[in-house]
Design a protein around this motif. Structure first.
Motif, PDB file in Angstrom:
ATOM      1  N   LEU A  69     -26.368  90.044 -80.413  1.00 50.83           N
ATOM      2  CA  LEU A  69     -26.371  90.457 -81.649  1.00 50.83           C
ATOM      3  C   LEU A  69     -28.471  89.604 -81.761  1.00 50.83           C
ATOM      4  O   LEU A  69     -28.658  88.416 -81.606  1.00 50.83           O
ATOM      5  CB  LEU A  69     -25.876  89.619 -82.787  1.00 50.83           C
ATOM      6  N   ALA A  70     -29.430  90.325 -81.918  1.00 52.24           N
ATOM      7  CA  ALA A  70     -30.877  89.792 -81.937  1.00 52.24           C
ATOM      8  C   ALA A  70     -31.263  88.528 -83.162  1.00 52.24           C
ATOM      9  O   ALA A  70     -32.476  88.331 -83.027  1.00 52.24           O
ATOM     10  CB  ALA A  70     -31.480  90.414 -80.952  1.00 52.24           C
ATOM     11  N   GLY A  71     -30.997  90.079 -84.187  1.00 53.89           N
ATOM     12  CA  GLY A  71     -30.774  88.890 -85.438  1.00 53.89           C
ATOM     13  C   GLY A  71     -30.172  89.649 -87.307  1.00 53.89           C
ATOM     14  O   GLY A  71     -29.278  90.381 -86.239  1.00 53.89           O
ATOM     15  N   ILE A  72     -31.034  89.421 -87.926  1.00 59.75           N
ATOM     16  CA  ILE A  72     -29.896  90.091 -89.358  1.00 59.75           C
ATOM     17  C   ILE A  72     -31.885  91.112 -90.143  1.00 59.75           C
ATOM     18  O   ILE A  72     -32.811  90.776 -89.483  1.00 59.75           O
ATOM     19  CB  ILE A  72     -30.237  88.877 -90.096  1.00 59.75           C
ATOM     20  N   ALA A  73     -30.651  92.786 -90.080  1.00 62.27           N
ATOM     21  CA  ALA A  73     -32.260  93.101 -91.455  1.00 62.27           C
ATOM     22  C   ALA A  73     -31.603  93.739 -92.328  1.00 62.27           C
ATOM     23  O   ALA A  73     -30.685  93.240 -92.655  1.00 62.27           O
ATOM     24  CB  ALA A  73     -32.481  94.772 -90.510  1.00 62.27           C
ATOM     25  N   TYR A  74     -32.268  93.313 -93.886  1.00 65.42           N
ATOM     26  CA  TYR A  74     -31.653  93.960 -94.278  1.00 65.42           C
ATOM     27  C   TYR A  74     -32.395  95.446 -95.580  1.00 65.42           C
ATOM     28  O   TYR A  74     -33.636  95.544 -94.974  1.00 65.42           O
ATOM     29  CB  TYR A  74     -32.303  92.553 -96.070  1.00 65.42           C
ATOM     30  N   VAL A  75     -31.195  96.202 -95.962  1.00 65.68           N
ATOM     31  CA  VAL A  75     -31.178  97.446 -95.949  1.00 65.68           C
ATOM     32  C   VAL A  75     -31.546  97.554 -97.322  1.00 65.68           C
ATOM     33  O   VAL A  75     -30.462  97.433 -97.765  1.00 65.68           O
ATOM     34  CB  VAL A  75     -31.104  98.572 -95.037  1.00 65.68           C
ATOM     35  N   ARG A  76     -32.202  98.909 -98.311  1.00 67.16           N
ATOM     36  CA  ARG A  76     -32.592  99.162 -99.072  1.00 67.16           C
ATOM     37  C   ARG A  76     -33.155 100.362 -99.119  1.00 67.16           C
ATOM     38  O   ARG A  76     -34.544 100.746 -99.205  1.00 67.16           O
ATOM     39  CB  ARG A  76     -32.381  98.352 -99.804  1.00 67.16           C
ATOM     40  N   GLY A  77     -32.042 101.668 -98.817  1.00 68.47           N
ATOM     41  CA  GLY A  77     -32.863 102.900 -98.758  1.00 68.47           C
ATOM     42  C   GLY A  77     -34.417 102.841 -97.968  1.00 68.47           C
ATOM     43  O   GLY A  77     -33.757 102.435 -96.743  1.00 68.47           O
ATOM     44  N   PRO A  78     -35.330 103.273 -98.297  1.00 73.14           N
ATOM     45  CA  PRO A  78     -36.573 103.166 -97.087  1.00 73.14           C
ATOM     46  C   PRO A  78     -37.126 102.176 -96.776  1.00 73.14           C
ATOM     47  O   PRO A  78     -37.281 102.245 -95.665  1.00 73.14           O
ATOM     48  CB  PRO A  78     -37.160 104.367 -97.409  1.00 73.14           C
ATOM     49  N   GLN A  79     -36.587 100.712 -97.665  1.00 76.26           N
ATOM     50  CA  GLN A  79     -37.744  99.676 -97.242  1.00 76.26           C
ATOM     51  C   GLN A  79     -36.441  99.052 -96.228  1.00 76.26           C
ATOM     52  O   GLN A  79     -35.283  99.363 -96.737  1.00 76.26           O
ATOM     53  CB  GLN A  79     -37.016  98.748 -98.605  1.00 76.26           C
ATOM     54  N   ARG A  80     -37.072  97.578 -95.443  1.00 82.33           N
ATOM     55  CA  ARG A  80     -36.324  97.457 -94.347  1.00 82.33           C
ATOM     56  C   ARG A  80     -36.862  96.368 -94.073  1.00 82.33           C
ATOM     57  O   ARG A  80     -38.334  96.221 -93.345  1.00 82.33           O
ATOM     58  CB  ARG A  80     -35.955  98.160 -93.003  1.00 82.33           C
ATOM     59  N   ALA A  81     -35.936  94.507 -94.014  1.00 83.60           N
ATOM     60  CA  ALA A  81     -36.877  93.749 -93.324  1.00 83.60           C
ATOM     61  C   ALA A  81     -36.053  92.984 -92.537  1.00 83.60           C
ATOM     62  O   ALA A  81     -34.807  92.958 -92.372  1.00 83.60           O
ATOM     63  CB  ALA A  81     -36.662  92.420 -94.937  1.00 83.60           C
ATOM     64  N   GLU A  82     -35.889  92.940 -91.501  1.00 84.01           N
ATOM     65  CA  GLU A  82     -35.428  92.105 -90.088  1.00 84.01           C
ATOM     66  C   GLU A  82     -36.217  91.150 -89.475  1.00 84.01           C
ATOM     67  O   GLU A  82     -37.426  90.664 -89.985  1.00 84.01           O
ATOM     68  CB  GLU A  82     -35.438  93.417 -89.275  1.00 84.01           C
ATOM     69  N   HIS A  83     -35.645  90.067 -89.091  1.00 87.58           N
ATOM     70  CA  HIS A  83     -36.029  88.828 -87.955  1.00 87.58           C
ATOM     71  C   HIS A  83     -35.109  88.565 -87.286  1.00 87.58           C
ATOM     72  O   HIS A  83     -34.048  88.951 -87.619  1.00 87.58           O
ATOM     73  CB  HIS A  83     -36.294  88.195 -89.607  1.00 87.58           C
ATOM     74  N   ARG A  84     -35.619  88.595 -85.821  1.00 87.26           N
ATOM     75  CA  ARG A  84     -35.286  88.337 -84.578  1.00 87.26           C
ATOM     76  C   ARG A  84     -35.047  87.205 -84.286  1.00 87.26           C
ATOM     77  O   ARG A  84     -35.929  86.029 -85.505  1.00 87.26           O
ATOM     78  CB  ARG A  84     -35.859  88.854 -83.677  1.00 87.26           C
ATOM     79  N   PHE A  85     -33.534  86.495 -84.221  1.00 90.51           N
ATOM     80  CA  PHE A  85     -33.703  84.959 -83.885  1.00 90.51           C
ATOM     81  C   PHE A  85     -34.525  84.541 -82.868  1.00 90.51           C
ATOM     82  O   PHE A  85     -35.140  84.755 -81.480  1.00 90.51           O
ATOM     83  CB  PHE A  85     -32.169  84.240 -83.254  1.00 90.51           C
ATOM     84  N   ALA A  86     -35.426  83.191 -83.509  1.00 95.52           N
ATOM     85  CA  ALA A  86     -36.129  82.842 -82.507  1.00 95.52           C
ATOM     86  C   ALA A  86     -35.726  82.409 -81.299  1.00 95.52           C
ATOM     87  O   ALA A  86     -36.256  81.934 -80.262  1.00 95.52           O
ATOM     88  CB  ALA A  86     -36.717  81.537 -82.815  1.00 95.52           C
ATOM     89  N   GLY A  87     -33.863  81.736 -81.304  1.00 98.62           N
ATOM     90  CA  GLY A  87     -33.497  81.525 -80.067  1.00 98.62           C
ATOM     91  C   GLY A  87     -32.812  82.030 -79.289  1.00 98.62           C
ATOM     92  O   GLY A  87     -32.814  82.926 -79.185  1.00 98.62           O
ATOM     93  N   PRO A  88     -32.149  81.712 -78.923  1.00 98.17           N
ATOM     94  CA  PRO A  88     -30.397  82.577 -78.294  1.00 98.17           C
ATOM     95  C   PRO A  88     -29.693  83.332 -79.483  1.00 98.17           C
ATOM     96  O   PRO A  88     -29.650  83.074 -80.262  1.00 98.17           O
ATOM     97  CB  PRO A  88     -29.753  81.355 -77.852  1.00 98.17           C
ATOM     98  N   PRO A  89     -29.319  84.265 -78.643  1.00 98.93           N
ATOM     99  CA  PRO A  89     -28.540  85.294 -79.394  1.00 98.93           C
ATOM    100  C   PRO A  89     -26.958  85.340 -79.949  1.00 98.93           C
ATOM    101  O   PRO A  89     -26.860  84.255 -79.295  1.00 98.93           O
ATOM    102  CB  PRO A  89     -28.597  86.869 -78.170  1.00 98.93           C
ATOM    103  N   GLY A  90     -26.730  85.766 -81.534  1.00 99.10           N
ATOM    104  CA  GLY A  90     -25.522  85.811 -81.583  1.00 99.10           C
ATOM    105  C   GLY A  90     -24.683  86.818 -81.105  1.00 99.10           C
ATOM    106  O   GLY A  90     -25.213  87.192 -79.632  1.00 99.10           O
ATOM    107  N   ARG A  91     -23.498  86.812 -81.363  1.00101.99           N
ATOM    108  CA  ARG A  91     -22.679  87.915 -80.726  1.00101.99           C
ATOM    109  C   ARG A  91     -21.864  88.183 -81.560  1.00101.99           C
ATOM    110  O   ARG A  91     -21.199  88.161 -82.049  1.00101.99           O
ATOM    111  CB  ARG A  91     -21.854  87.345 -79.400  1.00101.99           C
ATOM    112  N   GLY A  92     -21.874  90.037 -81.190  1.00101.29           N
ATOM    113  CA  GLY A  92     -20.782  90.461 -82.166  1.00101.29           C
ATOM    114  C   GLY A  92     -19.583  90.597 -81.376  1.00101.29           C
ATOM    115  O   GLY A  92     -19.531  91.171 -80.130  1.00101.29           O
TER     116      GLY A  92
END
Length: 341
Positions: A69-92
């Motif tokens: 998992l490289a980061g987190i995204a917030y989505v609402r309709g066509p709007q999207r904000a995302e950020h990728r972790f600066a350090g190591p990834p997470g994991r699903g």
């Protein structure tokens, strides 16, 4: 009561309980885990491990299979904000896969298990007894609706106005992103976590009742991606999510993980916090005040950030959350890095 069967009795054999048992064995202590259900046990869970949770598992010698998992995204309709972790990834990681990996490691270290449910708890100056086991210390790792918390007199009433619940469904579809996507709808948030090459988990959070099909329809972009996906297994539910405690210690009892108090699953930090608390509880078994301080320090950012987000999500400000994240990318990135660091 005289003598002891073990140094530590862990009540609850889920991921946090097993992590606590592993911590205790790595510290040279004898451990018994009391858990009535055979593993691995599935439950409602977002299944996204934040980077620090992955680091904690690595320190315990546990490496469950999953998807980066490289980061987190917030989505609402066509709007999207995302950020990728600066350090190591997470994991699903599927909850059952995580549970199995932790159980294998605990067994390899010599952790004993009794198939028992705690119905009473007795303690004195030298030890505590529950589930037919006498131990010097008891770690209550038995989840949101903790029996240990109630029996130890540590439960506090939670406010009814913020009662939220969660339901998780697995769907057979190839992941389309390496991010955790949080889709914000009118009344629920849908957390999409890649957990396999052809499997995603969708966790819906919000007020009851949560009808999964109806709620997914309220997330049009997500519903389109999942239109032909088949469910994999039954839906799992949990809640109410908010749980409060008067304290985290009572005599020789320590509360760890969700049993120690919980705000909400909105920031996905439950397991990371549980692992940190397990380490602190074992390190500070003979220092109740020290564990209380460590618990507050470990959960401070989580409690502040999650309480703020839940307050906004349950207020008229809800529709403005994703637009704000889009307009203020540095603020959004900073919040995500709080979860990751």
């Amino acid at each position: 009561m005289t003598g002891s069967d073990a140094d530590v009795l862990v009540v609850g054999g889920g991921p946090v309980g097993l992590a606590a048992a592993i911590e205790a064995r790595l510290a040279g202590l004898t451990v018994v885990v009391a858990e009535p259900r055979p593993g691995p046990v599935d439950k409602a869970c977002g299944e996204g491990l934040m980077p620090r949770a992955v680091t904690a598992l690595d320190r315990l010698g546990v490496d469950p299979p999953g998807r980066p998992l490289a980061g987190i995204a917030y989505v609402r309709g066509p709007q999207r904000a995302e950020h990728r972790f600066a350090g190591p990834p997470g994991r699903g990681v599927r909850r059952t896969a995580l549970h199995a990996a932790l159980a294998d490691r605990a067994a390899a270290l010599g952790v004993e298990r009794v198939a028992a449910r705690v119905r009473a708890l007795h303690q004195d100056a030298d030890g505590v007894e529950a589930a037919g086991v006498r131990a010097r210390w008891l770690l209550g790792c038995d989840g949101l609706h903790s029996t240990v918390r109630r029996l130890a007199g540590l439960e506090a009433p939670a406010p009814r106005r913020t009662r939220r619940y969660g339901v998780r469904r697995h769907l057979r579809v190839a992941p389309w992103t390496d991010l955790v996507e949080v889709h914000w709808g009118p009344r629920t948030e849908a957390y999409v976590t890649p957990v396999g090459p052809d499997l995603v988990g969708v966790a819906l959070l919000g007020p009851a009742p949560i009808d999964v099909d109806a709620e997914l329809a309220a997330h049009p972009a997500l519903a389109g991606r999942l239109a032909d996906a088949e469910p994999d297994g039954p839906d799992r539910g949990a809640g109410p999510l908010r749980q409060r405690t008067r304290a985290r210690t009572a005599g020789r009892v320590r509360l760890v993980g969700d049993a120690s108090g919980y705000v909400d699953a909105l920031t996905g930090e439950g397991l990371r916090l549980g692992f940190a608390q397990a380490r602190a509880a074992v390190t500070l078994l003979d220092d109740a005040a020290g564990y209380e301080r460590a618990w507050r320090a470990a959960t401070r950012d989580y409690r502040l950030l999650t309480s703020t987000l839940v307050a906004a999500a349950t207020s008229p400000l809800r529709p403005a959350l994703v637009p704000a994240a889009v307009r203020l990318p540095r603020v959004f990135a900073g919040a995500v890095e709080v979860l990751a660091r």
